[in-house]
Write a protein that holds these residues in place. Structure first.
Motif, short mmCIF file in Angstrom:
data_model
loop_
_atom_site.label_atom_id
_atom_site.label_comp_id
_atom_site.label_asym_id
_atom_site.label_seq_id
_atom_site.Cartn_x
_atom_site.Cartn_y
_atom_site.Cartn_z
N ALA A 178 0.84 -1.21 0.00
CA ALA A 178 0.00 0.00 0.00
C ALA A 178 0.87 1.25 0.00
CB ALA A 178 -0.93 -0.01 1.22
N LEU A 179 1.94 1.24 0.78
CA LEU A 179 2.85 2.39 0.83
C LEU A 179 3.53 2.60 -0.52
CD1 LEU A 179 4.50 1.72 4.33
CD2 LEU A 179 2.80 3.46 3.79
N ALA A 180 3.86 1.50 -1.20
CA ALA A 180 4.49 1.60 -2.52
C ALA A 180 3.51 2.12 -3.56
CB ALA A 180 5.02 0.23 -2.95
N MET A 181 2.21 1.95 -3.33
CA MET A 181 1.20 2.47 -4.26
C MET A 181 0.95 3.96 -4.06
SD MET A 181 -1.57 -0.68 -4.20
CE MET A 181 -2.76 0.14 -5.26
N GLY A 182 1.47 4.51 -2.95
CA GLY A 182 1.33 5.95 -2.75
C GLY A 182 0.77 6.37 -1.41
N VAL A 183 0.45 5.39 -0.55
CA VAL A 183 -0.03 5.71 0.80
C VAL A 183 1.10 6.36 1.60
CG1 VAL A 183 -0.81 4.66 2.98
CG2 VAL A 183 -1.81 3.93 0.80
N ASP A 184 0.76 7.28 2.50
CA ASP A 184 1.77 8.04 3.23
C ASP A 184 2.39 7.27 4.40
OD1 ASP A 184 1.56 10.62 1.80
OD2 ASP A 184 -0.50 10.56 2.55
N ARG A 185 1.57 6.59 5.17
CA ARG A 185 2.09 5.84 6.32
C ARG A 185 1.14 4.70 6.67
NH1 ARG A 185 -0.24 8.02 11.29
NH2 ARG A 185 -1.44 9.92 10.83
N GLY A 186 1.65 3.79 7.50
CA GLY A 186 0.86 2.60 7.81
C GLY A 186 0.69 2.39 9.30
N ILE A 187 -0.35 1.67 9.66
CA ILE A 187 -0.58 1.25 11.03
C ILE A 187 -0.81 -0.26 11.02
CG2 ILE A 187 -2.07 1.42 13.07
CD1 ILE A 187 -2.85 4.24 12.14
N HIS A 188 0.03 -0.97 11.77
CA HIS A 188 -0.10 -2.43 11.84
C HIS A 188 -0.69 -2.80 13.19
CE1 HIS A 188 2.05 -6.59 12.12
NE2 HIS A 188 0.76 -6.71 11.87
N VAL A 189 -1.91 -3.31 13.18
CA VAL A 189 -2.55 -3.79 14.40
C VAL A 189 -2.18 -5.27 14.53
CG1 VAL A 189 -4.70 -4.06 15.67
CG2 VAL A 189 -4.43 -2.15 14.06
N GLU A 190 -1.27 -5.54 15.44
CA GLU A 190 -0.71 -6.88 15.54
C GLU A 190 -1.68 -7.87 16.19
OE1 GLU A 190 3.93 -6.82 16.07
OE2 GLU A 190 3.08 -5.36 17.47
N VAL A 191 -2.06 -8.87 15.40
CA VAL A 191 -2.94 -9.94 15.86
C VAL A 191 -2.40 -11.23 15.26
CG1 VAL A 191 -5.31 -10.75 16.07
CG2 VAL A 191 -4.89 -8.32 15.69
N SER A 192 -2.11 -12.22 16.09
CA SER A 192 -1.53 -13.45 15.55
C SER A 192 -2.05 -14.67 16.29
CB SER A 192 0.00 -13.41 15.64
OG SER A 192 0.42 -13.23 16.99
N GLY A 193 -1.69 -15.85 15.78
CA GLY A 193 -2.07 -17.10 16.43
C GLY A 193 -3.57 -17.31 16.48
N PRO A 194 -4.05 -17.96 17.53
CA PRO A 194 -5.49 -18.25 17.68
C PRO A 194 -6.34 -16.99 17.66
CG PRO A 194 -4.21 -19.52 19.27
CD PRO A 194 -3.26 -18.55 18.63
N GLU A 195 -5.80 -15.88 18.18
CA GLU A 195 -6.56 -14.63 18.20
C GLU A 195 -6.85 -14.16 16.77
OE1 GLU A 195 -6.33 -10.09 20.11
OE2 GLU A 195 -4.49 -11.27 19.84
N TYR A 196 -5.88 -14.34 15.87
CA TYR A 196 -6.09 -13.93 14.47
C TYR A 196 -7.05 -14.90 13.77
CZ TYR A 196 -5.25 -12.54 9.67
OH TYR A 196 -5.42 -12.11 8.38
N ASP A 197 -6.94 -16.18 14.12
CA ASP A 197 -7.81 -17.19 13.49
C ASP A 197 -9.29 -16.90 13.74
OD1 ASP A 197 -5.60 -18.51 12.54
OD2 ASP A 197 -5.51 -19.94 14.21
#
Length: 253
Positions: free
Chosen positions: A76-95
């Motif tokens: 998304a940043l390479a397409m022209g977005v200015d900055r990113g926010i990563h909401v970290e969710v992994s493992g069973p919580e992401y499932d």
């Protein structure tokens, strides 16, 4: 000028043949190619075009997922977005992360970042829920324009053409608003090598759902996931009489 928040999701690539896990709890994702949800690419493209037309001053991309989801943000940043926010969710919580959780996350970030517009894809190609935009608008009490195939800005309002079952519907919405992008809204650009290199230097902020005060306890339990039944082979019949006989016998054709 508006500030725009764009939701992007990392999904199994559209060209990959989906395989159900042997225990029927989900689909196989390990070692499988992933990419940005195609409808989210359209959402990113529309937000970037708004910035290029001086209709938006900043575009922020947000994704929810494990560490690998940062690759989607970088796209998304390479397409022209200015900055990113990563909401970290992994493992069973992401499932068990569901649209209601993502909607609450987007709504909280929209308030924190003081944005005027949220654009997301109309649905993700993995779960096909088509719920996030609608619920985000409800949580924020903002106007919404879903299935957008054309967006025009006039006098602080947006005129949006929507794709509906009976054809096209044109509505007018006031800012702030939530928009979901349909297939014919635009043709997303390819990220060029120079922009991919620039994207590596753009900032990505990391947060967790807990940081945003969002409870990700699952509201739905997946009981079983199965492949659709295999269609039986067809048969070529000589004439209508044979067809009638087959139908009377209750056989498959």
């Amino acid at each position: 000028m508006a500030r725009v928040l764009v939701g992007v999701k990392r999904v199994v690539d559209y060209a990959v043949k989906i395989r159900v896990k042997p225990d029927k709890t989900g689909v196989v994702t390990d070692g499988v190619k992933h990419s940005m949800n195609p409808f989210d690419e359209i959402a990113v493209e529309e937000a970037v075009r708004m910035k290029e037309k001086k209709l938006a001053e900043e575009v922020i991309a947000v994704t929810c997922g494990p560490a690998q989801a940062q690759e989607t943000l970088r796209t998304a940043l390479a397409m022209g977005v200015d900055r990113g926010i990563h909401v970290e969710v992994s493992g069973p919580e992401y499932d068990t992360l569901q649209p209601i959780h993502v909607s609450k996350i987007l709504a909280k970030l929209a308030k924190d970042e003081k944005v005027d517009m949220i654009i997301v894809g109309k649905q993700a190609i993995d779960d096909d829920s088509n719920q996030t935009a609608q619920m985000t608008a409800a949580f924020l009490d903002w106007s919404q324009a879903t299935f957008a195939s054309k967006i025009e800005k006039t006098d602080g309002k947006l005129t949006v053409t929507r794709e509906i079952d009976g054809g096209l519907e044109t509505i007018e919405v006031k800012l702030p608003t939530v928009i979901s992008a349909d297939l014919r809204l635009n043709q997303p650009r390819y990220a060029t090598l120079p922009n991919i290199m620039k994207a590596k230097k753009k900032p990505i902020k990391k947060v967790t759902p807990a940081d945003l005060g969002v409870d990700t306890t699952p509201r739905i339990q997946v009981v079983s996931l199965e492949d659709p039944p295999t269609r039986q082979a067809g048969a070529i019949l000589e004439d209508v009489d044979q067809l009638v006989v087959k139908l009377k016998e209750g056989g498959h054709i």
